[in-house]
Design a protein around this motif. Structure first.
Motif, PDB file in Angstrom:
ATOM      1  N   HIS A   1      19.300  -2.259 -11.628  1.00 56.71           N
ATOM      2  CA  HIS A   1      20.115  -1.254 -12.291  1.00 56.71           C
ATOM      3  C   HIS A   1      19.166  -0.153 -12.771  1.00 56.71           C
ATOM      4  CE1 HIS A   1      23.294  -4.230 -12.284  1.00 56.71           C
ATOM      5  NE2 HIS A   1      22.474  -5.068 -12.899  1.00 56.71           N
ATOM      6  N   TYR A   2      19.559   1.111 -12.513  1.00 50.05           N
ATOM      7  CA  TYR A   2      18.677   2.240 -12.817  1.00 50.05           C
ATOM      8  C   TYR A   2      19.504   3.359 -13.444  1.00 50.05           C
ATOM      9  CZ  TYR A   2      16.078  -0.422  -9.379  1.00 50.05           C
ATOM     10  OH  TYR A   2      15.454  -1.454  -8.710  1.00 50.05           O
ATOM     11  N   GLN A   3      19.008   3.908 -14.567  1.00 55.78           N
ATOM     12  CA  GLN A   3      19.753   4.960 -15.259  1.00 55.78           C
ATOM     13  C   GLN A   3      18.813   6.016 -15.834  1.00 55.78           C
ATOM     14  OE1 GLN A   3      21.941   2.930 -18.364  1.00 55.78           O
ATOM     15  NE2 GLN A   3      23.647   2.523 -16.984  1.00 55.78           N
ATOM     16  N   VAL A   4      19.374   7.219 -16.034  1.00 51.19           N
ATOM     17  CA  VAL A   4      18.740   8.252 -16.852  1.00 51.19           C
ATOM     18  C   VAL A   4      19.674   8.462 -18.042  1.00 51.19           C
ATOM     19  CG1 VAL A   4      18.009  10.660 -17.009  1.00 51.19           C
ATOM     20  CG2 VAL A   4      17.629   9.383 -14.892  1.00 51.19           C
ATOM     21  N   ILE A   5      19.128   8.299 -19.241  1.00 52.29           N
ATOM     22  CA  ILE A   5      19.909   8.331 -20.478  1.00 52.29           C
ATOM     23  C   ILE A   5      19.377   9.435 -21.396  1.00 52.29           C
ATOM     24  CG2 ILE A   5      20.487   7.006 -22.565  1.00 52.29           C
ATOM     25  CD1 ILE A   5      21.735   5.759 -20.145  1.00 52.29           C
ATOM     26  N   SER A   6      20.303  10.122 -22.066  1.00 49.61           N
ATOM     27  CA  SER A   6      19.930  11.048 -23.139  1.00 49.61           C
ATOM     28  C   SER A   6      20.519  10.518 -24.431  1.00 49.61           C
ATOM     29  CB  SER A   6      20.484  12.456 -22.870  1.00 49.61           C
ATOM     30  OG  SER A   6      19.814  13.047 -21.795  1.00 49.61           O
ATOM     31  N   VAL A   7      19.714  10.558 -25.491  1.00 45.63           N
ATOM     32  CA  VAL A   7      20.161  10.029 -26.774  1.00 45.63           C
ATOM     33  C   VAL A   7      19.506  10.818 -27.906  1.00 45.63           C
ATOM     34  CG1 VAL A   7      18.351   8.256 -26.854  1.00 45.63           C
ATOM     35  CG2 VAL A   7      20.496   7.898 -28.078  1.00 45.63           C
ATOM     36  N   GLY A   8      20.211  10.932 -29.022  1.00 44.03           N
ATOM     37  CA  GLY A   8      19.640  11.609 -30.183  1.00 44.03           C
ATOM     38  C   GLY A   8      20.715  12.222 -31.054  1.00 44.03           C
ATOM     39  N   TRP A   9      20.305  13.235 -31.822  1.00 48.30           N
ATOM     40  CA  TRP A   9      21.202  13.919 -32.744  1.00 48.30           C
ATOM     41  C   TRP A   9      21.164  15.411 -32.472  1.00 48.30           C
ATOM     42  CZ3 TRP A   9      24.365  11.427 -36.098  1.00 48.30           C
ATOM     43  CH2 TRP A   9      24.116  10.061 -36.287  1.00 48.30           C
ATOM     44  N   GLU A  10      22.358  16.039 -32.547  1.00 49.22           N
ATOM     45  CA  GLU A  10      22.441  17.477 -32.346  1.00 49.22           C
ATOM     46  C   GLU A  10      23.460  18.031 -33.339  1.00 49.22           C
ATOM     47  OE1 GLU A  10      22.099  19.265 -28.290  1.00 49.22           O
ATOM     48  OE2 GLU A  10      24.157  19.851 -28.716  1.00 49.22           O
ATOM     49  N   ASN A  11      23.019  18.946 -34.189  1.00 50.68           N
ATOM     50  CA  ASN A  11      23.886  19.559 -35.199  1.00 50.68           C
ATOM     51  C   ASN A  11      24.623  18.522 -36.043  1.00 50.68           C
ATOM     52  OD1 ASN A  11      23.163  22.141 -34.263  1.00 50.68           O
ATOM     53  ND2 ASN A  11      24.777  22.068 -32.705  1.00 50.68           N
ATOM     54  N   GLY A  12      23.944  17.431 -36.347  1.00 52.33           N
ATOM     55  CA  GLY A  12      24.527  16.399 -37.193  1.00 52.33           C
ATOM     56  C   GLY A  12      25.426  15.416 -36.464  1.00 52.33           C
ATOM     57  N   PHE A  13      25.545  15.544 -35.156  1.00 57.33           N
ATOM     58  CA  PHE A  13      26.383  14.634 -34.376  1.00 57.33           C
ATOM     59  C   PHE A  13      25.520  13.745 -33.494  1.00 57.33           C
ATOM     60  CE2 PHE A  13      29.207  18.171 -35.245  1.00 57.33           C
ATOM     61  CZ  PHE A  13      30.350  17.512 -35.692  1.00 57.33           C
ATOM     62  N   ARG A  14      25.895  12.486 -33.416  1.00 54.84           N
ATOM     63  CA  ARG A  14      25.213  11.534 -32.545  1.00 54.84           C
ATOM     64  C   ARG A  14      25.570  11.867 -31.096  1.00 54.84           C
ATOM     65  NH1 ARG A  14      20.774   8.587 -32.076  1.00 54.84           N
ATOM     66  NH2 ARG A  14      21.072   6.680 -30.908  1.00 54.84           N
ATOM     67  N   MET A  15      24.547  11.993 -30.280  1.00 55.21           N
ATOM     68  CA  MET A  15      24.734  12.304 -28.863  1.00 55.21           C
ATOM     69  C   MET A  15      24.194  11.141 -28.046  1.00 55.21           C
ATOM     70  SD  MET A  15      26.059  15.264 -29.242  1.00 55.21           S
ATOM     71  CE  MET A  15      26.087  15.998 -27.638  1.00 55.21           C
ATOM     72  N   TYR A  16      24.946  10.750 -27.028  1.00 51.61           N
ATOM     73  CA  TYR A  16      24.524   9.692 -26.116  1.00 51.61           C
ATOM     74  C   TYR A  16      25.199   9.948 -24.783  1.00 51.61           C
ATOM     75  CZ  TYR A  16      23.869   5.188 -23.912  1.00 51.61           C
ATOM     76  OH  TYR A  16      23.523   4.196 -23.025  1.00 51.61           O
TER      77      TYR A  16
ATOM     78  N   CYS B   1      24.859   9.282 -20.200  1.00 50.05           N
ATOM     79  CA  CYS B   1      24.188   8.825 -18.992  1.00 50.05           C
ATOM     80  C   CYS B   1      24.259   9.955 -17.968  1.00 50.05           C
ATOM     81  CB  CYS B   1      24.879   7.575 -18.466  1.00 50.05           C
ATOM     82  SG  CYS B   1      24.228   6.979 -16.907  1.00 50.05           S
ATOM     83  N   LEU B   2      23.113  10.421 -17.481  1.00 49.84           N
ATOM     84  CA  LEU B   2      23.080  11.466 -16.452  1.00 49.84           C
ATOM     85  C   LEU B   2      23.227  10.861 -15.060  1.00 49.84           C
ATOM     86  CD1 LEU B   2      22.614  14.423 -15.569  1.00 49.84           C
ATOM     87  CD2 LEU B   2      20.164  13.916 -15.568  1.00 49.84           C
TER      88      LEU B   2
END
Length: 111
Positions: free
Chosen positions: A40-55, A57-58
């Motif tokens: 299984h292979y993925q590219v993931i983005s995760v973090g915070w932006e303008n106070g909102f949790r961002m998550y 899968c690209l």
């Protein structure tokens, strides 16, 4: 080199390339997740932006029964095209994001 080893190398190379291209904002990070035993292979983005949790899968790709299953592809050119460019036959690529009944209308594997 056997076919599966070559496919794993292609997938890892493509995903690593996209991980490096993906623009990330402050507080965000993009990384690859490679499950070598489960294929299984993925590219993931995760973090915070303008106070909102961002998550998100690209890209999500699996290898099952000797075929490459593209589960999700958020790229412009498409992972399938990149695999074809590297010599992977369409018969070994499953566009899993298409419903099973719709795959017969593509030139790719049904599953």
């Amino acid at each position: 080199m056997d076919k599966l080893t070559l496919y794993r190398q292609h997938i890892q190379s493509i995903l690593t390339h996209h991980c490096q291209l993906d623009p990330v904002g402050e507080g965000m990070e993009t990384y690859t997740v490679f499950d070598m035993q489960g294929d299984h292979y993925q590219v993931i983005s995760v973090g915070w932006e303008n106070g909102f949790r961002m998550y998100g899968c690209l890209i999500h790709v699996d290898i099952k029964d000797g075929k490459i299953w593209i589960q999700y592809d958020g790229t412009e050119y498409s992972v399938a095209n990149e695999l074809i460019d590297r010599g992977v036959p369409k018969q070994d690529i499953v566009l899993a994001y298409h419903a099973p009944y719709a795959r017969k209308y593509t030139e790719f594997a049904l599953g």
